[in-house]
Enzyme design. Structure first.
Site, PDB file in Angstrom:
ATOM      1  N   ASP A 206       0.829  -1.199   0.000  1.00  0.00           N
ATOM      2  CA  ASP A 206       0.000   0.000   0.000  1.00  0.00           C
ATOM      3  C   ASP A 206       0.870   1.257   0.000  1.00  0.00           C
ATOM      4  O   ASP A 206       1.885   1.318   0.690  1.00  0.00           O
ATOM      5  CB  ASP A 206      -0.882  -0.017   1.257  1.00  0.00           C
ATOM      6  CG  ASP A 206      -1.887   1.115   1.278  1.00  0.00           C
ATOM      7  OD1 ASP A 206      -2.876   1.012   0.532  1.00  0.00           O
ATOM      8  OD2 ASP A 206      -1.685   2.093   2.023  1.00  0.00           O
ATOM      9  N   GLU A 248      13.596 -15.607  -0.514  1.00  0.00           N
ATOM     10  CA  GLU A 248      13.759 -16.835   0.292  1.00  0.00           C
ATOM     11  C   GLU A 248      12.538 -17.741   0.156  1.00  0.00           C
ATOM     12  O   GLU A 248      12.621 -18.942   0.360  1.00  0.00           O
ATOM     13  CB  GLU A 248      13.897 -16.479   1.782  1.00  0.00           C
ATOM     14  CG  GLU A 248      15.209 -15.849   2.165  1.00  0.00           C
ATOM     15  CD  GLU A 248      15.177 -15.422   3.631  1.00  0.00           C
ATOM     16  OE1 GLU A 248      14.572 -16.149   4.462  1.00  0.00           O
ATOM     17  OE2 GLU A 248      15.725 -14.352   3.925  1.00  0.00           O
TER      18      GLU A 248
HETATM   19  C1  NOJ Z   1      -4.388   3.090  -0.836  1.00  0.00           C
HETATM   20  C2  NOJ Z   1      -5.534   2.169  -0.578  1.00  0.00           C
HETATM   21  O1  NOJ Z   1      -5.862   1.493  -1.764  1.00  0.00           O
HETATM   22  C3  NOJ Z   1      -6.663   3.026  -0.065  1.00  0.00           C
HETATM   23  O2  NOJ Z   1      -7.865   2.322   0.003  1.00  0.00           O
HETATM   24  C4  NOJ Z   1      -6.262   3.579   1.284  1.00  0.00           C
HETATM   25  O3  NOJ Z   1      -7.245   4.479   1.733  1.00  0.00           O
HETATM   26  C5  NOJ Z   1      -4.924   4.336   1.202  1.00  0.00           C
HETATM   27  N1  NOJ Z   1      -3.938   3.651   0.418  1.00  0.00           N
HETATM   28  C6  NOJ Z   1      -4.355   4.540   2.585  1.00  0.00           C
HETATM   29  O4  NOJ Z   1      -3.916   3.319   3.124  1.00  0.00           O
END
Ligand code: NOJ
Length: 523
Positions: A206, A248
């Site tokens: 993310d 790994e």
């Molecule tokens: C990207 C994620 O896809 C989204 O849903 C989220 O709100 C933000 N990152 C923050 O984690």
């Protein structure tokens, strides 16, 4: 080639995104859960996907749909238990489906023990060093330490009782971690191992380009080449160590990297860093032949020097659903432009989404499908008093937020529980049980396309050759004589010479390919 059983499965895979909370509800409480996913594994196997990417399923207060993680080593009780997750990973693998989990390294939940300890420990404590705590500016520290723009509208700093401020690029419930701290790096490598040990084949990262911050916290100056928190060079060292861990286990990464600069983007995909990254250029591209072709060419050109396969994405849990977007006057996607009541023509959008499905599934590399895309679900209008997405509230109510693409899937025409977000009244027509038996449905199209894609070694990873075509028509060849033609122009066009018509996204008109229709041919 679509070699889903080999080590490089990820170079060609069709990956299905499961937003657990809204996928399938096993216990009838209106919220999707792991029991629901397990029950639907045969559906996913029949659909023909190679892997599932699960949006965060960890313990979370759900301030941002689970992207506020309170414990990476626990499943949220609303979804199930760790034992169920372990079973799910094994059962899916038994059906030939790999599991990808979502790791959110930029921030934690404010309920995570680390943050609670940091609050309790007070200014100057080692616990606070794991985050970005700072005194405020102004005579009494009443002003935030800087004016960094938020990734969601609104403020990026929150002041705590003792007067210090902490940084959060997203909501106040998502404090940013300090990636210059060795304990933060150690912990995440440990979390990776925790999931790889449980048989997970990949990790989606993310906000992958946001982790590192300039320690001086300087103001962001438009036009400068170094951003204080986006795409900082020191991040690559983090991903090189992650790659060593993944190697790994033979596991892979897909990064959420939204960067306009293709050279900077490709750096994340160097052979000792991430395997793949989402293609947001393609996702945001309008339904326009020249723009799509340019986006495809740019994508392939930026990936080629680092040897990474491209990914193709039409939609996810953050953006407007494809059939709604393609039915609008502006068919691109831009977070800043989202407004209530934007008109759309769903028949048009659906026709285009069907053609776009064949287009994206024929392109070289791997492809992502967001749950419900195979049902042709439109974006739902959520009644104001039911909206939960913080993006809506932080925009002062201007942005409808992302709930419209997160409504629980209609499995049956007769709903059997009250979903946590309301389904529009006419969704029975999108129900999976209705579409299953209808050869003209979106579901039938996806099933046939995924099956063909899997059985034809010419699809998936490899090269692409553009074929000569009239203006407004995209035509390209893959290996083994496969070709894909998409007509975005008003006039129907003849098909190029071919031995077999493998699949069409809609009916042909007297042998001609009508507007907003795509075909797969064998030349
Ligand atoms: C990207 C994620 O896809 C989204 O849903 C989220 O709100 C933000 N990152 C923050 O984690």
């Amino acid at each position: 080639m679509a070699a889903h059983t080999s080590d490089d499965w990820w170079r060609s895979a069709a990956i299905y995104q499961v937003y657990v909370r809204s996928f399938a509800d096993g216990d009838g409480d209106g919220t999707g859960d792991l029991a629901g996913v397990r029950a639907k594994l045969p559906y996913l196997a029949e659909l023909g996907v190679d892997a599932l990417w699960f949006t965060p399923w960890y313990l979370s207060p759900l301030a941002d749909g689970g992207y506020d993680v309170a414990d990476y080593r626990a499943i949220d009780p609303a979804f199930g238990t760790m034992a169920e997750a372990e079973k799910l990973i094994v059962e899916a693998r038994g059906l030939g489906i790999r599991t990808i989990v979502d790791i959110v390294p930029n921030h934690l939940s404010d309920q995570h023990p680390w943050f609670r300890a940091a609050l309790a420990a007070g200014p100057g404590s080692p616990e606070r060093e794991l985050f970005h705590f700072r005194p405020g500016r102004g005579e009494h520290g009443e002003l935030p330490p800087n004016a960094w723009p938020s990734q969601f509208a609104g403020e990026t700093w929150t002041r705590v009782e003792d007067g210090e401020w902490y940084l959060h690029l997203f909501t106040p419930q998502q404090p940013d971690l300090n990636w210059a701290h060795p304990a933060v790096r150690r912990e995440h490598e440990d979390v990776l191992r925790f999931w790889f040990e449980r048989g997970v084949a990949g990790v989606r990262i993310d906000s992958a380009a946001l982790l590192a911050k300039d320690p001086e916290l300087p103001e962001f100056v438009e036009g400068t080449d170094r951003h204080p928190y986006i795409d900082r060079d020191e991040l690559h060292d983090v991903y090189r160590s992650w790659r060593a861990v993944a190697d790994e286990y033979g596991a892979v990464f897909v990064g959420e990297v939204w960067l306009p600069d293709s050279e900077r983007f490709a750096r994340y995909l160097r052979p000792d860093e991430l395997h793949t990254a989402f293609n947001f250029t393609f996702l945001t591209c309008p339904w326009d032949a020249a723009r799509l072709r340019a986006s495809i060419d740019d994508t392939l050109a930026e990936h080629a020097p680092v040897g990474a396969p491209a990914t193709w994405v039409l939609c996810n849990h953050d953006v407007t659903r494809t059939v709604t977007r393609y039915g609008r006057t502006d068919t691109g996607f831009d977070f800043a432009a989202k407004r209530f009541g934007t008109p759309t023509d769903l028949d048009l959008g659906t026709r285009r989404a069907r053609a776009a499905a064949l287009l994206s599934l024929a392109l070289p590399g791997s492809v992502y499908l967001y749950q419900g895309e195979e049902l042709g679900l439109p974006e739902a209008d959520i009644p104001l008093d039911r909206i939960q997405d913080p993006m809506h509230f932080r925009s002062g109510g201007v942005d409808p937020g992302r709930d419209g693409c997160r409504v629980p899937l209609p499995w049956t025409a007769e709903p059997w529980a009250t979903p946590w977000l309301p389904q529009p009244g006419d969704w029975a027509r999108y129900a999976a049980d209705r579409q299953g038996g209808d050869p003209s449905s979106m579901l039938a199209l996806y099933r046939r396309a995924l099956l063909l894609r899997r059985s034809q070694p010419g699809f998936g990873d490899g090269g692409l050759t553009w074929l000569e075509a009239p203006e407004g028509v995209l035509a390209f060849a893959r290996e083994d004589g496969l070709c894909c033609v998409v007509n975005l122009a008003a006039e129907p066009v003849p098909l190029p010479a071919h031995r077999a018509l493998l699949l069409a996204s809609g009916p042909l008109a007297d042998g001609l390919l009508p507007q907003d229709t795509a075909v797969w041919l064998r030349a």
